[in-house]
Design a protein around this motif. Structure first.
Motif, PDB file in Angstrom:
ATOM      1  N   THR A 195      15.685  -0.790 -68.743  1.00 31.60           N
ATOM      2  CA  THR A 195      15.938  -1.000 -67.562  1.00 31.60           C
ATOM      3  C   THR A 195      17.085  -2.124 -67.912  1.00 31.60           C
ATOM      4  O   THR A 195      17.196  -3.007 -68.945  1.00 31.60           O
ATOM      5  CB  THR A 195      14.865  -1.894 -66.751  1.00 31.60           C
ATOM      6  N   VAL A 196      17.754  -2.701 -66.966  1.00 34.69           N
ATOM      7  CA  VAL A 196      18.734  -3.584 -66.946  1.00 34.69           C
ATOM      8  C   VAL A 196      18.086  -4.913 -67.534  1.00 34.69           C
ATOM      9  O   VAL A 196      18.618  -5.482 -68.554  1.00 34.69           O
ATOM     10  CB  VAL A 196      19.588  -3.783 -65.682  1.00 34.69           C
TER      11      VAL A 196
ATOM     12  N   PHE B 258      15.763   3.899 -61.008  1.00 35.13           N
ATOM     13  CA  PHE B 258      15.254   2.678 -60.922  1.00 35.13           C
ATOM     14  C   PHE B 258      13.811   2.904 -61.246  1.00 35.13           C
ATOM     15  O   PHE B 258      13.254   4.072 -61.123  1.00 35.13           O
ATOM     16  CB  PHE B 258      15.156   1.871 -59.511  1.00 35.13           C
ATOM     17  N   LEU B 259      13.275   1.711 -62.022  1.00 34.54           N
ATOM     18  CA  LEU B 259      11.670   1.869 -62.339  1.00 34.54           C
ATOM     19  C   LEU B 259      11.332   0.264 -62.340  1.00 34.54           C
ATOM     20  O   LEU B 259      11.615  -0.575 -62.448  1.00 34.54           O
ATOM     21  CB  LEU B 259      11.977   2.093 -63.858  1.00 34.54           C
ATOM     22  N   LEU B 260      10.228   0.444 -61.454  1.00 37.78           N
ATOM     23  CA  LEU B 260       9.356  -0.737 -61.303  1.00 37.78           C
ATOM     24  C   LEU B 260       7.969  -0.409 -61.944  1.00 37.78           C
ATOM     25  O   LEU B 260       7.550   0.619 -61.702  1.00 37.78           O
ATOM     26  CB  LEU B 260       8.961  -1.209 -59.845  1.00 37.78           C
TER      27      LEU B 260
ATOM     28  N   ASP C 142      21.804  -2.532 -54.608  1.00 39.92           N
ATOM     29  CA  ASP C 142      22.033  -2.474 -56.035  1.00 39.92           C
ATOM     30  C   ASP C 142      21.898  -4.018 -56.632  1.00 39.92           C
ATOM     31  O   ASP C 142      21.315  -4.102 -57.873  1.00 39.92           O
ATOM     32  CB  ASP C 142      23.296  -2.096 -56.701  1.00 39.92           C
ATOM     33  N   GLU C 143      22.285  -5.024 -56.023  1.00 41.58           N
ATOM     34  CA  GLU C 143      22.184  -6.310 -56.579  1.00 41.58           C
ATOM     35  C   GLU C 143      20.564  -6.869 -56.341  1.00 41.58           C
ATOM     36  O   GLU C 143      20.014  -7.159 -57.450  1.00 41.58           O
ATOM     37  CB  GLU C 143      22.796  -7.379 -55.523  1.00 41.58           C
ATOM     38  N   GLU C 144      19.675  -6.514 -55.186  1.00 49.03           N
ATOM     39  CA  GLU C 144      18.395  -6.739 -55.253  1.00 49.03           C
ATOM     40  C   GLU C 144      17.536  -5.972 -56.241  1.00 49.03           C
ATOM     41  O   GLU C 144      16.472  -6.679 -56.993  1.00 49.03           O
ATOM     42  CB  GLU C 144      18.003  -6.307 -53.820  1.00 49.03           C
ATOM     43  N   PHE C 145      17.967  -4.836 -56.435  1.00 47.63           N
ATOM     44  CA  PHE C 145      17.042  -4.029 -57.567  1.00 47.63           C
ATOM     45  C   PHE C 145      17.905  -4.069 -58.896  1.00 47.63           C
ATOM     46  O   PHE C 145      17.204  -3.026 -59.682  1.00 47.63           O
ATOM     47  CB  PHE C 145      16.703  -2.604 -56.859  1.00 47.63           C
TER      48      PHE C 145
ATOM     49  N   MET D  73      17.014  -1.347 -62.264  1.00 50.82           N
ATOM     50  CA  MET D  73      18.010  -0.242 -62.694  1.00 50.82           C
ATOM     51  C   MET D  73      17.851   0.548 -64.254  1.00 50.82           C
ATOM     52  O   MET D  73      18.011  -0.439 -64.987  1.00 50.82           O
ATOM     53  CB  MET D  73      19.513  -0.465 -62.361  1.00 50.82           C
ATOM     54  N   VAL D  74      17.687   1.605 -64.317  1.00 54.65           N
ATOM     55  CA  VAL D  74      17.515   2.279 -65.647  1.00 54.65           C
ATOM     56  C   VAL D  74      19.097   2.623 -66.168  1.00 54.65           C
ATOM     57  O   VAL D  74      19.865   3.159 -65.560  1.00 54.65           O
ATOM     58  CB  VAL D  74      16.656   3.477 -65.456  1.00 54.65           C
ATOM     59  N   MET D  75      19.119   1.866 -67.293  1.00 54.37           N
ATOM     60  CA  MET D  75      20.283   2.245 -68.284  1.00 54.37           C
ATOM     61  C   MET D  75      20.306   3.633 -68.833  1.00 54.37           C
ATOM     62  O   MET D  75      19.156   3.923 -69.165  1.00 54.37           O
ATOM     63  CB  MET D  75      20.511   1.158 -69.188  1.00 54.37           C
TER      64      MET D  75
END
Length: 142
Positions: free
Chosen positions: A110-111, A52-54, A96-99, A103-105
């Motif tokens: 990111t998605v 994940f990446l924010l 997973d739904e919240e973030f 999520m990094v593809m």
């Protein structure tokens, strides 16, 4: 909206970062990293086999305002992560739904970055779906 922020109080960037790290680690995230590059601060972590990446945008270049904007940005990001994890803890949604947007593809996007152009094109090419009347529940798959 309820907030822990008190006007005039300063929560340091490092305090908010520590709070975010503690919350994510408590939720099972690993490899939590904070890095700055190209004017953005990035938080990366792993959870459930996904990366994940924010990203927190750069603050203004005016130094006194930049410091306050950075503190505010970190505080708001901490509140966002807390709200997402509260929803997960309450069983309203999954991690997973919240973030999902973060999520990094494979390939590094990111998605959100991967699907946003397609969604914009779909809306530009077709009429948007009709609005449901107030109080109506959605029908069909979620």
């Amino acid at each position: 909206m309820r907030s822990n922020y008190i006007r005039g109080a300063s929560v340091t960037c490092s305090a908010s970062q520590a709070e975010i790290q503690t919350m994510l680690a408590s939720a099972g995230a690993t490899g939590i990293r904070f890095a700055s590059e190209r004017g953005k601060t990035r938080i990366t972590f792993r959870s459930g086999g996904h990366h994940f990446l924010l990203a927190l945008p750069a603050a203004t270049s005016d130094l006194p305002h930049a410091q306050e904007a950075a503190r505010r940005g970190w505080r708001q990001l901490s509140a966002l992560v807390q709200a997402k994890l509260d929803a997960v803890d309450a069983g309203i949604t999954t991690f997973d739904e919240e973030f999902l947007a973060y999520m990094v593809m494979p390939g590094g996007a990111t998605v959100f970055q991967a699907v946003a152009p397609g969604i914009a094109a779909a809306y530009a090419a077709a009429a948007p779906p009709p609005a449901a009347p107030p109080g109506a529940l959605p029908t069909g798959p979620p």
